[in-house]
Motif scaffolding. Sequence first.
Motif, PDB file in Angstrom:
ATOM      1  N   HIS A 321      36.581 -12.257 -41.083  1.00 18.72           N
ATOM      2  CA  HIS A 321      35.210 -11.762 -40.458  1.00 18.72           C
ATOM      3  C   HIS A 321      34.650 -10.676 -41.171  1.00 18.72           C
ATOM      4  CE1 HIS A 321      31.634 -11.180 -37.963  1.00 18.72           C
ATOM      5  NE2 HIS A 321      32.258  -9.862 -37.689  1.00 18.72           N
ATOM      6  N   SER A 322      33.250 -10.693 -41.457  1.00 20.65           N
ATOM      7  CA  SER A 322      32.519  -9.551 -41.866  1.00 20.65           C
ATOM      8  C   SER A 322      31.302  -9.285 -41.294  1.00 20.65           C
ATOM      9  CB  SER A 322      32.404  -9.467 -43.359  1.00 20.65           C
ATOM     10  OG  SER A 322      31.667  -8.285 -43.752  1.00 20.65           O
ATOM     11  N   LYS A 323      30.907  -8.192 -40.462  1.00 25.14           N
ATOM     12  CA  LYS A 323      29.473  -8.244 -40.097  1.00 25.14           C
ATOM     13  C   LYS A 323      28.405  -7.980 -41.125  1.00 25.14           C
ATOM     14  CE  LYS A 323      29.697  -3.105 -39.148  1.00 25.14           C
ATOM     15  NZ  LYS A 323      29.698  -2.166 -37.964  1.00 25.14           N
ATOM     16  N   TYR A 324      28.804  -7.846 -42.372  1.00 25.03           N
ATOM     17  CA  TYR A 324      27.815  -7.630 -43.374  1.00 25.03           C
ATOM     18  C   TYR A 324      27.273  -9.066 -44.146  1.00 25.03           C
ATOM     19  CZ  TYR A 324      29.264  -2.784 -42.825  1.00 25.03           C
ATOM     20  OH  TYR A 324      29.189  -1.843 -41.959  1.00 25.03           O
ATOM     21  N   PHE A 325      27.811 -10.088 -43.448  1.00 24.77           N
ATOM     22  CA  PHE A 325      27.430 -11.332 -43.621  1.00 24.77           C
ATOM     23  C   PHE A 325      26.442 -11.621 -42.563  1.00 24.77           C
ATOM     24  CE2 PHE A 325      30.713 -11.016 -46.479  1.00 24.77           C
ATOM     25  CZ  PHE A 325      30.739 -12.230 -47.593  1.00 24.77           C
ATOM     26  N   HIS A 326      25.049 -11.659 -42.480  1.00 24.44           N
ATOM     27  CA  HIS A 326      24.256 -11.819 -41.345  1.00 24.44           C
ATOM     28  C   HIS A 326      23.836 -13.598 -41.260  1.00 24.44           C
ATOM     29  CE1 HIS A 326      23.815  -7.489 -40.377  1.00 24.44           C
ATOM     30  NE2 HIS A 326      24.065  -7.476 -41.815  1.00 24.44           N
ATOM     31  N   PHE A 327      24.442 -14.322 -40.422  1.00 25.54           N
ATOM     32  CA  PHE A 327      23.986 -15.334 -40.291  1.00 25.54           C
ATOM     33  C   PHE A 327      22.548 -15.587 -39.648  1.00 25.54           C
ATOM     34  CE2 PHE A 327      25.515 -14.791 -35.865  1.00 25.54           C
ATOM     35  CZ  PHE A 327      24.708 -15.580 -35.108  1.00 25.54           C
ATOM     36  N   TYR A 328      21.979 -14.841 -39.189  1.00 29.02           N
ATOM     37  CA  TYR A 328      20.544 -14.704 -38.463  1.00 29.02           C
ATOM     38  C   TYR A 328      19.974 -13.802 -39.440  1.00 29.02           C
ATOM     39  CZ  TYR A 328      22.734 -10.214 -37.171  1.00 29.02           C
ATOM     40  OH  TYR A 328      23.333  -8.754 -37.243  1.00 29.02           O
ATOM     41  N   GLU A 329      18.495 -13.536 -39.227  1.00 29.62           N
ATOM     42  CA  GLU A 329      17.837 -12.750 -40.207  1.00 29.62           C
ATOM     43  C   GLU A 329      17.945 -11.252 -39.505  1.00 29.62           C
ATOM     44  OE1 GLU A 329      13.307 -11.840 -41.707  1.00 29.62           O
ATOM     45  OE2 GLU A 329      13.713 -13.647 -40.285  1.00 29.62           O
ATOM     46  N   LYS A 330      18.581 -10.382 -40.581  1.00 31.60           N
ATOM     47  CA  LYS A 330      18.692  -8.896 -40.345  1.00 31.60           C
ATOM     48  C   LYS A 330      17.431  -8.386 -40.493  1.00 31.60           C
ATOM     49  CE  LYS A 330      20.870  -4.485 -41.451  1.00 31.60           C
ATOM     50  NZ  LYS A 330      21.100  -4.351 -40.093  1.00 31.60           N
ATOM     51  N   PRO A 331      16.584  -7.813 -39.500  1.00 35.48           N
ATOM     52  CA  PRO A 331      15.433  -7.258 -39.371  1.00 35.48           C
ATOM     53  C   PRO A 331      15.222  -6.335 -40.613  1.00 35.48           C
ATOM     54  CG  PRO A 331      16.109  -7.150 -37.213  1.00 35.48           C
ATOM     55  CD  PRO A 331      17.395  -7.642 -38.229  1.00 35.48           C
ATOM     56  N   TYR A 332      14.388  -6.317 -41.537  1.00 29.80           N
ATOM     57  CA  TYR A 332      14.350  -5.542 -42.784  1.00 29.80           C
ATOM     58  C   TYR A 332      13.607  -4.468 -42.686  1.00 29.80           C
ATOM     59  CZ  TYR A 332      13.797  -4.365 -47.719  1.00 29.80           C
ATOM     60  OH  TYR A 332      13.848  -3.738 -48.858  1.00 29.80           O
ATOM     61  N   ASN A 333      14.193  -3.267 -43.214  1.00 26.99           N
ATOM     62  CA  ASN A 333      13.348  -2.108 -43.919  1.00 26.99           C
ATOM     63  C   ASN A 333      14.183  -1.547 -44.733  1.00 26.99           C
ATOM     64  OD1 ASN A 333      15.136   0.189 -42.911  1.00 26.99           O
ATOM     65  ND2 ASN A 333      14.857  -0.659 -41.071  1.00 26.99           N
ATOM     66  N   LYS A 334      13.798  -0.975 -45.563  1.00 24.95           N
ATOM     67  CA  LYS A 334      14.271  -0.619 -46.946  1.00 24.95           C
ATOM     68  C   LYS A 334      15.696   0.477 -46.822  1.00 24.95           C
ATOM     69  CE  LYS A 334      11.511   3.098 -48.314  1.00 24.95           C
ATOM     70  NZ  LYS A 334      10.319   3.796 -49.601  1.00 24.95           N
ATOM     71  N   PHE A 335      15.682   1.026 -45.629  1.00 21.35           N
ATOM     72  CA  PHE A 335      16.720   1.815 -45.598  1.00 21.35           C
ATOM     73  C   PHE A 335      18.076   1.216 -44.734  1.00 21.35           C
ATOM     74  CE2 PHE A 335      13.166   4.729 -45.527  1.00 21.35           C
ATOM     75  CZ  PHE A 335      13.265   5.340 -46.821  1.00 21.35           C
ATOM     76  N   ASN A 336      17.900  -0.043 -44.288  1.00 22.43           N
ATOM     77  CA  ASN A 336      19.031  -0.711 -43.332  1.00 22.43           C
ATOM     78  C   ASN A 336      19.827  -1.783 -44.186  1.00 22.43           C
ATOM     79  OD1 ASN A 336      17.003  -2.493 -43.170  1.00 22.43           O
ATOM     80  ND2 ASN A 336      17.509  -2.979 -40.948  1.00 22.43           N
TER      81      ASN A 336
END
Length: 365
Positions: A321-336
């Motif tokens: 498992h890796s939480k850095y693969f987002h199966f949902y849409e990770k809310p975007y801003n340029k810093f996150n």
Amino acid sequence: MYILRSCPKKSLKVITVLIIGFVLLLIFGVFHHPLEKNFYSNFHYPYDGDLEPLILELKNNKTPSIPRLNDYNFYYYKNCDGKCRDTSDLRLVYIIKSAPQNFERRLAIRSSWGFQRRFSDVEIRTVFLIGLQKVPDVQVSLNEESGRYHDIVQANYTDSYYNNTFKTMSGFEWVMRYCPNAKFYMFIDDDYYISTKNVLRYLRFPINYPQYLQDPIGSINKLIELRKVKNVEIDLEDDVRLYTGFKFQSAPQRNYLSKWYVSLEEYSYHMWPPYISGGAYILSKTALQDMYYASFYMRHFKFDDIYVAILAYKTNVEPFHSKYFHFYEKPYNKFNYKYVVASHGYGDPKKMVKAWNEQKSMGNA
């Protein structure tokens, strides 16, 4: 007299409510659950014998004594047979599951994270998996696209949601026929944002990503300790068996109205094997080879992420498992998005390219 007349009406209402309740329970699959088997006690899914000797014989070009239970044997109308030719140090292959009509998404991917020459010192290849299309105009456009970009892999299955396992396994078989020497293969849906830079970073040290980028010395010490104490296989040599992405452990959907409905005849257990979201996952060469050969002895299943998980379970490949693969849409801003490897929710090509370009300018893609 009033009481005598009202009783049948009340009884009718009670009976109606009970019938409606029963039908709803039936539709939502409640009566299936007592009949489900315990996955953890004794999991059976044909083939139930020892797969290891069969896989070893197949790897050595021998014919096992046990006949195959399953044989996809795809025919490729477009095979990209030169895609991996003349590459001695191929690091990563993107295998993108795309619908025939998604021309704009493919164009966006080619100009962003799917660009093969993103890094001059890392050999990367990109192909798109596509099934057969019944609309003549779409197929004509696909032929033109293939002739221009030489990255379409089209096989003999109808391109539809419930044929996603055929699409995935056409990718496995394509790898084995035409591109068997890459170190890693990333299977991705065409509505994902991917950071190639972070994919490569992740593959250097997945068990401690991204901490090793922030504390290299501490991470080296942790790696040494893990090797000594737990004999953990994390240095990603040629024989590592990696199957990684966003990991789930969930139950089959027994609701008749759900598009993910599964009958007891199809799958009789109360839980799925641990599985990685099918939208974005990485397989090492050895893991893919073992799982491909295992598919010869594994009954087909309509959901591709579950079928891949069954292959992994049967070949003792542990999902990581890796939480850095987002199966949902990770809310975007340029810093996150600094360490994001993959994020779902980018079906709009302009949105995806904009996010990728911004992250690239910040050194994150």
